[in-house]
Design a protein around this motif. Structure first.
Motif, PDB file in Angstrom:
ATOM      1  N   MET A  53      79.896   8.237  84.447  1.00 58.41           N
ATOM      2  CA  MET A  53      79.434   7.260  85.624  1.00 58.41           C
ATOM      3  C   MET A  53      80.801   7.322  86.337  1.00 58.41           C
ATOM      4  O   MET A  53      81.644   8.001  86.176  1.00 58.41           O
ATOM      5  N   GLY A  54      80.607   6.910  87.553  1.00 61.15           N
ATOM      6  CA  GLY A  54      81.379   6.760  88.652  1.00 61.15           C
ATOM      7  C   GLY A  54      81.003   6.410  89.842  1.00 61.15           C
ATOM      8  O   GLY A  54      79.839   6.594  90.219  1.00 61.15           O
ATOM      9  N   PRO A  55      82.109   5.959  90.883  1.00 61.82           N
ATOM     10  CA  PRO A  55      81.337   5.874  92.161  1.00 61.82           C
ATOM     11  C   PRO A  55      81.080   6.854  92.856  1.00 61.82           C
ATOM     12  O   PRO A  55      81.252   8.054  92.331  1.00 61.82           O
ATOM     13  N   SER A  56      80.219   6.859  94.131  1.00 59.76           N
ATOM     14  CA  SER A  56      79.633   7.790  94.641  1.00 59.76           C
ATOM     15  C   SER A  56      81.182   8.707  95.348  1.00 59.76           C
ATOM     16  O   SER A  56      82.033   8.266  95.729  1.00 59.76           O
ATOM     17  N   GLY A  57      80.826  10.177  94.906  1.00 59.87           N
ATOM     18  CA  GLY A  57      81.875  11.120  95.423  1.00 59.87           C
ATOM     19  C   GLY A  57      82.668  11.277  94.291  1.00 59.87           C
ATOM     20  O   GLY A  57      83.763  11.842  94.582  1.00 59.87           O
ATOM     21  N   SER A  58      82.504  10.670  93.191  1.00 60.29           N
ATOM     22  CA  SER A  58      83.629  10.920  92.096  1.00 60.29           C
ATOM     23  C   SER A  58      83.769  12.058  91.514  1.00 60.29           C
ATOM     24  O   SER A  58      84.681  12.571  90.506  1.00 60.29           O
ATOM     25  N   LEU A 226      82.358   7.971  79.815  1.00 65.39           N
ATOM     26  CA  LEU A 226      83.445   8.446  80.917  1.00 65.39           C
ATOM     27  C   LEU A 226      83.305   8.029  82.308  1.00 65.39           C
ATOM     28  O   LEU A 226      82.051   8.340  82.751  1.00 65.39           O
ATOM     29  N   ILE A 227      84.135   7.588  82.746  1.00 65.53           N
ATOM     30  CA  ILE A 227      84.111   6.778  84.211  1.00 65.53           C
ATOM     31  C   ILE A 227      85.038   7.728  84.848  1.00 65.53           C
ATOM     32  O   ILE A 227      86.286   7.913  84.679  1.00 65.53           O
ATOM     33  N   HIS A 238      84.346   3.622  74.262  1.00 66.91           N
ATOM     34  CA  HIS A 238      83.663   3.946  72.913  1.00 66.91           C
ATOM     35  C   HIS A 238      82.852   2.384  72.331  1.00 66.91           C
ATOM     36  O   HIS A 238      83.397   1.509  72.907  1.00 66.91           O
ATOM     37  N   ASP A 239      82.175   2.495  71.718  1.00 70.18           N
ATOM     38  CA  ASP A 239      81.358   1.200  71.445  1.00 70.18           C
ATOM     39  C   ASP A 239      80.876   0.548  72.283  1.00 70.18           C
ATOM     40  O   ASP A 239      81.216  -0.611  72.586  1.00 70.18           O
TER      41      ASP A 239
END
Length: 254
Positions: A53-58, A226-227, A238-239
């Motif tokens: 995951m992550g913000p746009s453009g990450s 993973l962000i 995790h979890d």
């Protein structure tokens, strides 16, 4: 334990399916230079379901394309099942993708002249195998497209086409499944069934699942999240659960 140390820890007896070290992808030059992925280290273990995951453009989609051999890094190393794909010949890379990798992307890439059943079985036929119609039927039933297997793509809705693409990716039981926003065109129920199928692939069949998503509810099906921020891993969860993901992403946004 630092973030880098946490990534380096490997569960005993659990092999590494995909790994990258010092992975960098740069676009542009001079003042317009952009680091889409910036010196990133990550390990994806056999039978592990990871959401990115992550913000746009990450850099999350760029990372996926690099790991799958669909784009070339500026620098760094990528291995799949212990084999480096950096500098791999096109024919060898094509064979690796066909035999060991499965893809679920936002663009369905279905062959318009083939029926849904024929599209699903296509990777098996290209590899010289004989499709198991019983397995196709079981998978299609789980995804809610059993009654549509005789239809061509133009006769299917967007969501149905996505489910055909999902079935095509799963039918060969690939070692690694790459999924880019796989629930984007699906209704809530079918999206949940798809995510449960990906969970089952990881936990019961020991397939590695790497999924890019913006949806915390989808990411909550994964074993870890993973962000990414600015091409680097800012957080590793995790979890995971929905609340923890939303809270972490809110902090990233702030």
């Amino acid at each position: 334990m630092t973030q880098h140390q946490a990534q380096a820890v490997r569960t005993p007896g659990q092999s590494v399916a995909v790994e990258c070290r010092g992975l960098t992808r740069v676009y542009g030059q001079g003042d317009s230079l952009v680091y889409a992925v910036n010196g990133l280290d990550a390990t994806f273990r056999t039978g592990e379901f990871t959401a990115i995951m992550g913000p746009s453009g990450s850099g999350k989609s760029t990372l996926m394309h690099l790991l799958a051999g669909l784009d070339n890094p500026t620098s760094g190393e990528i291995t799949i099942e212990g084999r480096s794909i950096i500098g791999m010949r096109d024919r060898e890379l094509t064979t690796l993708r066909r035999d060991r990798l499965g893809f679920i992307f936002q663009s369905f890439n279905l062959v318009p002249t083939l029926t849904a059943r024929e599209n699903i079985s296509l990777p098996i036929r290209l590899a010289g195998g004989q499709p198991d119609n019983g397995e196709i039927d079981m998978l299609a039933s789980r995804l809610g497209i059993l009654e549509r297997l005789g239809h061509r793509p133009h006769q299917l809705s967007g969501g149905q086409q996505q489910r055909v693409a999902v079935a095509r990716a799963l039918i060969t039981r690939p070692a690694v499944i790459f999924a880019d926003e796989p629930t984007g065109a699906l209704d809530l129920r079918t999206g949940r069934e798809l995510l449960e199928s990906l969970q089952s692939a990881a936990r019961q069949r020991q397939q590695t699942v790497i999924m890019v998503t913006h949806d915390p509810a989808a990411a909550a099906f994964a074993d870890r999240v993973l962000i990414l921020v600015d091409g680097r891993i800012a957080h590793e969860l995790h979890d995971v659960n929905y609340e923890a993901i939303v809270s972490t992403m809110a902090g990233v946004g702030a």
